[in-house]
Write an enzyme that holds these catalytic residues in place. Structure first.
Site, PDB file in Angstrom:
ATOM      1  N   ASP A   1      36.842  32.502  44.065  1.00 33.70           N
ATOM      2  CA  ASP A   1      36.405  33.373  44.953  1.00 33.70           C
ATOM      3  C   ASP A   1      35.105  33.179  45.509  1.00 33.70           C
ATOM      4  OD1 ASP A   1      38.238  35.537  44.639  1.00 33.70           O
ATOM      5  OD2 ASP A   1      37.244  36.105  42.448  1.00 33.70           O
TER       6      ASP A   1
ATOM      7  N   ASP B   1      45.362  36.436  46.893  1.00 27.86           N
ATOM      8  CA  ASP B   1      43.870  36.575  47.526  1.00 27.86           C
ATOM      9  C   ASP B   1      43.276  35.343  47.868  1.00 27.86           C
ATOM     10  OD1 ASP B   1      45.022  38.144  45.545  1.00 27.86           O
ATOM     11  OD2 ASP B   1      43.203  39.341  45.108  1.00 27.86           O
TER      12      ASP B   1
HETATM   13  N1  GLY Z   1      40.718  39.629  44.678  1.00 29.79           N
HETATM   14  C1  GLY Z   1      40.898  41.003  43.535  1.00 29.79           C
HETATM   15  C2  GLY Z   1      41.349  42.171  44.525  1.00 29.79           C
HETATM   16  O1  GLY Z   1      41.579  42.110  45.844  1.00 29.79           O
HETATM   17  O2  GLY Z   1      41.247  43.167  43.963  1.00 29.79           O
END
Ligand code: GLY
Length: 414
Positions: free
Chosen positions: A135, A194
């Site tokens: 992330d 994501d």
């Molecule tokens: N990246 C995690 C979410 O979108 O909840």
């Protein structure tokens, strides 16, 4: 546009042929539609609307900041306890609060907002060395990327470069992808949709004169996602679980309803991500893919008429299922970028849809009353419904992409 049509109708004198009668009937129908359609906000009115949203955001976020310990970031708010939930800077959403503060500062010039942004950036900076998940883009580009865009401070660029180095430690050449989470009881080598959002960090670093390897990794990851993550209908799995020995993978949904469903925020991440890829690469495959995803979303029979999606397009309790304001924010911001790469009717449709979403999110239906919601801007986000985590709560990323969508609207459309 409506006034012009009205004037045209008034001066029109019908002739008594069948064709003409049909023509008149059609015009009367359109006129009725015009008369009974509620007044719409024009492109010009969007300016004051957006300015008011940013002023509200400044007041709300100052309130939010006051409730979060100085070494933590806001994460959500629980109405029942009246308490803001803070997070450690290692949590994936930690970059959104300082990033939002910078958008708010940019549109209000409020010095106190800038001071808060700087204070929060200073506790976020150490995360440039973090390698515990994928992330880094969310954490370090939504925060420091905006800081560099505004102030071009060379030390900020170094922070972003270091974050990119940390992110690529998770690249697995065998599968040409960046591993999202570490191996755990559920997954062997999970790569989640994501992750498309984190590629912007890598592409930017190479574009700014950094090592070409960042771009190569981003392209490999995007191409593997395009090939493996999408179903024939252009919906995406949330997770692909890879076997690093053989390269085989299984499509799964972790945050979605079930493995065959379309989890809304995942679709939104993919849509935004491939649109962003086209910005850097001008590769038509990415543009076409973004177009296909948005067609899937906007034409989906379970997409509500206001385009604020249910948390999952296959939630079993539609139409009573919860909506996810955060997915809508991401879609609105992505639509405004996609509109820049398209023309005519198609472009207009994207801009109008983004505008509709912004207006809805900024209305009482989704925007919290001043002083409420712990200081968050939007209500009704869905984090991870099946895990009963952050359900129908405000989410920092919902707010961030709402602000970004309005920033883009002001910059590109007005
Ligand atoms: N990246 C995690 C979410 O979108 O909840």
């Amino acid at each position: 546009m409506f006034m012009g049509y009205h004037q045209f109708t008034l001066i029109f004198t019908p002739q008594p042929s069948l064709l003409m009668k049909k023509f008149v009937m059609l015009h009367l129908l359109v006129l009725c539609f015009v008369i009974f359609t509620p007044a719409t906000i024009t492109a010009q009115d969007m300016g004051p609307f957006i300015d008011e949203q940013f002023r509200n955001a400044a007041a709300q976020y100052k309130l939010l900041d006051a409730q979060v310990p100085s070494d933590m970031m806001p994460r959500s708010f629980v109405k029942e306890t009246g308490k803001v939930v803070p997070s450690d800077t290692r949590w994936w959403t930690s970059g959104f609060f300082p990033g939002s503060m910078l958008y708010i500062y940019e549109h209000t010039g409020d010095g106190q907002v800038l001071e808060i942004a700087k204070k929060r950036l200073s506790i976020q900076e150490k995360m440039k060395h973090y390698t515990g998940n994928h992330d880094l883009g969310f954490m370090m580009y939504c925060s420091f990327g905006n800081a560099y865009r505004l102030f071009q401070d060379p030390s900020v660029k170094k922070t972003i470069d270091t974050a990119a180095m940390s992110l690529i430690t998770r690249y697995r050449p065998q599968i040409k992808s960046i591993q999202s989470w570490n191996k755990n009881q559920n997954f062997n080598c999970p790569v989640i949709i994501d992750n498309m959002m984190n590629l912007e960090l890598l592409l930017w670093v190479t574009q700014q004169g950094g090592d070409p390897k960042f771009r190569e990794i981003a392209l490999n990851h995007a191409n593997a996602t395009l090939k493996n993550h999408y179903r024939p209908d252009h919906s995406a799995f949330h997770v692909l679980d890879y076997d690093l020995e053989t390269g085989a993978f299984k499509g799964k949904n972790h945050q979605g309803y079930n493995d065959a469903s379309a989890w809304s925020r995942g679709q939104a991440w993919g849509f935004y991500g491939f649109t962003m890829m086209y910005r850097f690469e001008k590769d038509k495959r990415y543009l076409d893919h973004a177009r296909n995803i948005i067609k899937y979303l906007l034409e989906h029979p379970n997409m509500p008429s206001d385009n604020i999606p249910y948390w999952d397009f296959n939630a079993p309790d539609i139409p009573n299922a919860l909506r996810d304001a955060s997915a809508a924010s991401v879609i609105a911001s992505g639509l405004l970028e996609l509109s820049r790469y398209t023309k005519g009717k198609e472009r207009k449709k994207y801009v109008e849809t983004a505008k509709q979403i912004i207006l809805k999110l900024g209305s009482n239906a989704y925007r919290a009353k001043p002083g409420e919601n712990g200081g968050f801007i939007l209500m009704h986000g869905v984090g991870h419904l099946l895990a009963k985590s952050e359900v129908d709560q405000p989410l920092t990323y919902g707010d961030y992409y709402f602000l970004e969508a309005m920033h883009r609207y002001k910059k590109w459309i007005l």
